[in-house]
Every structure is written in structure tokens, then in C-alpha cells.
Enzyme design. Structure first.
Site, PDB file in Angstrom:
ATOM      1  N   SER A 108     -30.393 111.301  40.618  1.00  0.00           N
ATOM      2  CA  SER A 108     -30.631 109.947  40.133  1.00  0.00           C
ATOM      3  C   SER A 108     -30.686 108.950  41.297  1.00  0.00           C
ATOM      4  O   SER A 108     -31.539 109.056  42.167  1.00  0.00           O
ATOM      5  CB  SER A 108     -29.546 109.579  39.118  1.00  0.00           C
ATOM      6  OG  SER A 108     -29.850 108.382  38.450  1.00  0.00           O
ATOM      7  N   ASP A 116     -35.779 112.955  30.106  1.00  0.00           N
ATOM      8  CA  ASP A 116     -34.911 111.999  30.796  1.00  0.00           C
ATOM      9  C   ASP A 116     -35.173 110.594  30.251  1.00  0.00           C
ATOM     10  O   ASP A 116     -36.276 110.080  30.344  1.00  0.00           O
ATOM     11  CB  ASP A 116     -35.190 112.042  32.306  1.00  0.00           C
ATOM     12  CG  ASP A 116     -34.113 111.373  33.127  1.00  0.00           C
ATOM     13  OD1 ASP A 116     -33.500 110.411  32.625  1.00  0.00           O
ATOM     14  OD2 ASP A 116     -33.884 111.801  34.271  1.00  0.00           O
ATOM     15  N   HIS A 137     -31.145 113.393  31.371  1.00  0.00           N
ATOM     16  CA  HIS A 137     -30.711 112.892  32.682  1.00  0.00           C
ATOM     17  C   HIS A 137     -29.432 113.625  33.104  1.00  0.00           C
ATOM     18  O   HIS A 137     -28.327 113.074  33.064  1.00  0.00           O
ATOM     19  CB  HIS A 137     -30.479 111.383  32.620  1.00  0.00           C
ATOM     20  CG  HIS A 137     -30.344 110.745  33.976  1.00  0.00           C
ATOM     21  ND1 HIS A 137     -31.406 110.642  34.847  1.00  0.00           N
ATOM     22  CD2 HIS A 137     -29.275 110.202  34.615  1.00  0.00           C
ATOM     23  CE1 HIS A 137     -31.013 110.039  35.949  1.00  0.00           C
ATOM     24  NE2 HIS A 137     -29.713 109.772  35.849  1.00  0.00           N
TER      25      HIS A 137
END
Length: 231
Positions: free
Chosen positions: A106, A160, A192
Site C-alpha cells: 500500500s 482492492d 487490500h
């Protein structure tokens, strides 16, 4: 066996120690001489979370992150300097730059991309998991020629909802324009998060890129000479 260095950069609001279990997945003998580092981001106010202070490598103006979402390039470039200091220290201790791998999830994935492509040497690789491009196209001109030789592995879940799949896909034409090699791996149904399938592929990807130490090469040649003379 030459030493390998893997730097793992966590996501927004997370911590380094909370990710240390990841190294348990990497069980290959080729990686037995690996030094792992899981640093924690400093506390910073984050715009997308109403300015709340939390562990953050740099400011994030907007989440969910889409292709074309705003970025805070100046804070990204400052964070890159800190990552480069870690890499410099490791290389100064004798690790071959091409056995240095940066991985991140991320926000950590976005920082991985920027750190690798702005480093003055060719590294082993940068693995971006569910990340995004944290800089404008104008930064491409700042990529050192040696950095462009560092391969990128991009992993992204198709489901995601925090860093949209489209944001990951948007990196491909930009990296291609810069002359950077990027392998893109889509994980159907993954949100995610990280899955073991991703980690196992990263492990095999790193193994394929390891550089042997000069001493091991000399030992190998010595063995060949002994075999040749004894035959």
C-alpha cells in the site's frame, strides 16, 4: 553464500513489528543468509484521515486511491531520502546492491517504487503490493540510468477497494515510458491485503535475481579444477 537484504515497508497506520511474521514464509535455503528490516513509519498527520496523527511514511491526500488521485510529492521525496539512508548503510556493510530488495504494501508499496527508481545504483528489485505511483510524470526525468535497470514486481488484488486495481494498472504505461521493466501480477478476488500466494511468488522472484558472492564463484572454479586434474 552472499548476504541478501530485504527491507519491508508497511502500509498506512501499521508498524514494522506487526509485519515481521512475513519473513517466516521465505524458507528457501538460498535466502538463509538474509537480513530483514521492518522499520516503522514516524507519526505524522494524514490528510485523508482528517489530519489525525498516525504512522505514515508521507502524507496521503485521498483514499480510496484511484488512477489520477492527488499526491503530496514533496513529502514522498523526503521519505525517499530516509529509505536511501537505510540502503546506503547496508551497502556500506558489504552487501551487493543487486542483492538488496525493497518490498512494500500500500503506502509502503508506493514508497518502494519511488525509492527504487530514484536510487543511484541498480538494486536487486522492488516489489510493490497494492501500491500506487506517488509522483508525477515529471519525476521520470530524475530517474538515474542505473535505477532504471532495477526490476519491479507489481502485485495487486482485483477487488482492492482502498487502492483500486486501476491505480495499479496506471503504473504500467508510466514505467514503460521510463524504460523500467515491470512484471504485473493480478490476484483475482483479493482485496487490500496480502496472501501467501503473493509472498511465495515474491520469494521465487527474489531467488531468481540473487547474485553469488565472488568467493563462492572462486570456490566453484576451484572444485572444477580438482575434478579436471583428477580425471
Amino acid at each position: 553464500m552472499a548476504r541478501t537484504f530485504i527491507l519491508w515497508l508497511h502500509g498506512l497506520g501499521d508498524s514494522g513489528p506487526a509485519n515481521e511474521h512475513i519473513k517466516m514464509v521465505f524458507k528457501s535455503p538460498e535466502l538463509s543468509n538474509t537480513r530483514w528490516l521492518f522499520p516503522s513509519a514516524p507519526p505524522n498527520p494524514v490528510t485523508c484521515n482528517n489530519g489525525w496523527v498516525m504512522p505514515s511514511w508521507f502524507d496521503v491526500p485521498e483514499l480510496p486511491f484511484r488512477a489520477g488521485s492527488p499526491i503530496d510529492e514533496s513529502s514522498v521525496l523526503q521519505a525517499v531520502k530516509n529509505v536511501h539512508a537505510i540502503i546506503d548503510q547496508e551497502i556500506s556493510q558489504g552487501t551487493n546492491p543487486e542483492n538488496v530488495f525493497i518490498c512494500g504494501l500500500s503506502q509502503g508499496g508506493a514508497l518502494t517504487l519511488a525509492s527504487v527508481l530514484l536510487y543511484p545504483k541498480t538494486l536487486g528489485g522492488g516489489a510493490v503490493l497494492s501500491g500506487w505511483v506517488p509522483f508525477s510524470s515529471s519525476v521520470i526525468s530524475q530517474f538515474p540510468e542505473e535505477a532504471k535497470k532495477t526490476p519491479i514486481l507489481w502485485s495487486h488484488g482485483t477487488d482492492d477497494k482502498l487502492v483500486l486495481f486501476e491505480a495499479g494498472q496506471a503504473a504500467l504505461p508510466l514505467l514503460q515510458l521510463a524504460g523500467v521493466t515491470c512484471e504485473f501480477k493480478a490476484y483475482p478476488g483479493l482485496g487490500h491485503s496480502i496472501c501467501n500466494k503473493e509472498l511465495l511468488y515474491i520469494e521465487s522472484w527474489i531467488k531468481r535475481r540473487l547474485k553469488k558472492s565472488p568467493s563462492s564463484t572462486c570456490l566453484h572454479l576451484s572444485c572444477l579444477k580438482k575434478i579436471f586434474h583428477s580425471s
